[in-house]
Enzyme design. Structure first.
Site: not given
Lengths: 227, 368
Positions: A15-16
């Site tokens: 999750g970037t």
């Protein structure tokens, strides 16, 4: 379930917040450093900006496993290609290879990619390869879960023909804002600047990341004073 | 087969003792006998030209192609077996397509040339196949600029700024060397190529010329040279050839006249010499015959004298013989008359013989 272990059974996912932007003479790539399994942070100093060749890098988002392996394939293809070509492969070629792999295996992969770099034909260039396997050449792009929070910011701040310093400041600001809003992004900020003069990496530790509105600033380290 | 140096040309998988692969050499020969194909790299592109021998008077023009586009930015001209050429072309197209679909970019000229060379080379390594009887001139215009390559039946590949294959290659190469390619545009290049093709073509039969190029004028796309330009180039080539021939004819004429003059002078000189010699010889002959006549006269005189002498000698000896004979005749006459007077009969022949034998026995008998 049993209170705690459930998260660890999730896939290791990034999750970037990732991004890349072109400036006059090169590109700046930036990423946060959080890798999580569910809500557990598996790695807080991840390097999501992976080299494909000496002057082409890829920002990875999605499944850590998928994007790592995809990158290794692309690295291998580019190495072969560079030998046949007798020169450094073009950024467009690297992007095309990554895109082809993402597209052909779209049903088995979770990979949102940004390929950027410098070559002697096109100078600095940025390619976005979102989830489905599209390939788009863009002046700048953002990706990952955190990107949703900073579209407006980036559209406002990005200008053509920025200097390297301006572009670097833009990337750090954008990523820090995303990290502030997105729970799945965080940690430190890594950047890579690629131009004809080579590659410059920099690292911004978590306590130096600029704070967004409403955040508590990290306690500043005091110089140790001898009593 | 063994020990007589034969059998080494049956397969590409056999080396000859001095290190040749004859099947490969033969494939090269197939190319060497074909119509001339030339290529030049000018400052803004590449021009390919082919001399096509006419197979039949009834052949539709432009139906036997020698140049083929392979991709937008690349094309080839083939010399040698046309059918083998088509196989190469189809492979080249496949390579170009494959590269583009894999890497997203048009295939660079040197990669295409290398891949074609590798493909061609494969057919020099197995007994079950024969090499291609084709040399391929490859023209490309990519990021690296305009390039010209030559792929040969053996699988070798080189980059040239000008080369030629086929029957007239030697003459064509000589002509290409004289061109200033780095100053020449492709527009000028097509005329140069046409001129060379017409110049090296030396058969009574006509030929069809095919020109293709890739340059700025063609939008960096490989294409056959537009008909009008090609016709202009060919007309210029024919005019140049005619002019050349006339020039050569003129030179021949002058040299012929010179030769004639020389010949006439030589003939006159010879004639004079001959006349002199004749005169001398005649004089000599006259002298000799005079001398001979004198000698003859002398000899005749001598002979007559000798004859006279001899006749005199004969007469003298006859007289001497007659004088000597006279006493003898007298004696015999006297003896005859005496015998007739004495009446003695001579013995008959047989009795006289018996008597002689008895006398001989009496003489030798005492020895036994």
């Amino acid at each position: 379930m049993d209170g705690g272990l459930h998260d660890l059974q999730q896939a290791v996912s990034m999750g970037t917040t990732i991004m890349a932007a072109s400036f006059d003479g090169g590109v700046v790539m930036g990423a946060d450093s959080r890798t999580s399994t569910g809500s557990y942070v598996a790695n807080r100093v991840t390097d999501k900006i992976t080299p494909l060749t000496d002057s082409i890098y890829i920002c990875r988002s999605g499944s850590a496993a998928d994007t790592q392996n995809l990158s290794r394939y692309v690295q291998w293809f580019l190495e072969q290609h560079g030998m046949e070509l007798g020169e450094e492969p073009a950024v467009s070629t690297a992007a095309k290879l990554a895109q082809e792999m993402a597209y052909q295996n779209k049903n088995f992969l979770q990979a949102g990619l940004i390929v950027a770099g410098w070559d002697r034909h096109d100078g600095g260039s940025v390619y976005a390869i979102p989830l489905g396997g599209t390939l788009v050449k863009v002046p700048f792009t953002i990706g990952g879960s955190g990107s949703a929070y900073i579209y407006g910011l980036c559209d406002k701040l990005w200008r053509p023909n920025m200097t390297e310093e301006e572009c670097h400041a833009f990337v750090v600001k954008a990523v820090s804002h995303a990290m502030a809003r997105d729970g799945s992004s965080g940690g430190c900020i890594r950047t890579v600047v690629i131009s004809k003069d080579g590659v410059k990496r920099s690292f911004l530790p978590g306590d130096r990341v600029p704070v967004a509105f409403g955040e508590l600033p990290a306690p500043q380290r005091q110089p140790q004073v001898q009593a | 087969m063994s020990g007589i140096g034969s059998g080494y040309d049956l397969s590409t998988s056999t080396f000859s003792p001095d290190g040749r692969v004859f099947q490969t050499d033969y494939a090269q020969k197939a190319v060497d006998n074909s119509g001339t194909v030339i290529g030049i790299r000018c400052k803004d592109g590449v021009v390919l030209g082919a001399e096509k021998q006419l197979i039949s008077k009834m052949l539709e023009s432009n139906s036997n192609r020698r140049t083929f586009p392979v991709d937008r930015h690349a094309g080839v001209a083939c010399a040698g077996l046309a059918a083998d050429g088509r196989a190469i072309v189809s492979r080249a197209m496949a390579e170009a397509n494959n590269y583009k679909s894999f890497y997203g970019d048009p295939i660079p000229g040197h990669v295409l040339a290398e891949r074609l060379a590798t493909y061609t080379h494969l057919f020099n390594m197995y007994w079950s196949v024969r090499p291609f009887g084709v040399s391929t001139l490859l023209a490309s215009y990519g990021k690296e600029g305009p390039h010209l390559y030559l792929v040969e039946p053996s699988g070798t590949m080189h980059r040239y700024f000008g080369t030629a294959v086929g029957k007239g290659r030697q003459g064509a190469k000589n002509e290409i060397e004289k061109l200033k390619l780095e100053e020449m545009s492709c527009r000028e290049g097509i005329t140069a190529v046409a001129k060379i093709l017409h110049q090296v073509h030396d058969e009574e039969k006509g030929f069809e010329m095919e020109l293709a190029w890739i340059c700025e004028d063609s939008g960096r796309q490989f294409q056959r040279v537009p008909q009008q330009l090609a016709e202009e180039a060919e007309a210029a080539a024919k005019a140049a050839r005619l002019e050349n021939q006339e020039q050569a004819l003129g030179k021949l004429d002058t040299s012929l006249a010179e030769l004639r003059q020389e010949l006439a002078a030589a003939a006159a000189e010879l004639r004079q010499e001959l006349a002199e010699q004749r005169k001398e010889l005649r004089q000599e002959l006259a002298e000799q015959s005079k001398e001979l006549a004198e000698q003859r006269k002398e000899l005749c005189q001598e002979l007559a004298e000798q004859r006279k002498e001899l006749l005199a000698a004969v007469a003298a000896s006859e007289a001497r013989v007659a004088a000597a004979q006279k006493p003898l005749v007298d004696l015999v006459t006297a003896a005859m008359s005496a015998l007739a007077d004495s009446n003695i009969q001579p013995l008959p022949h047989a009795a006289r013989q018996e008597q002689e034998e008895a006398e001989a026995e009496a003489c030798s008998g005492s020895d036994s």
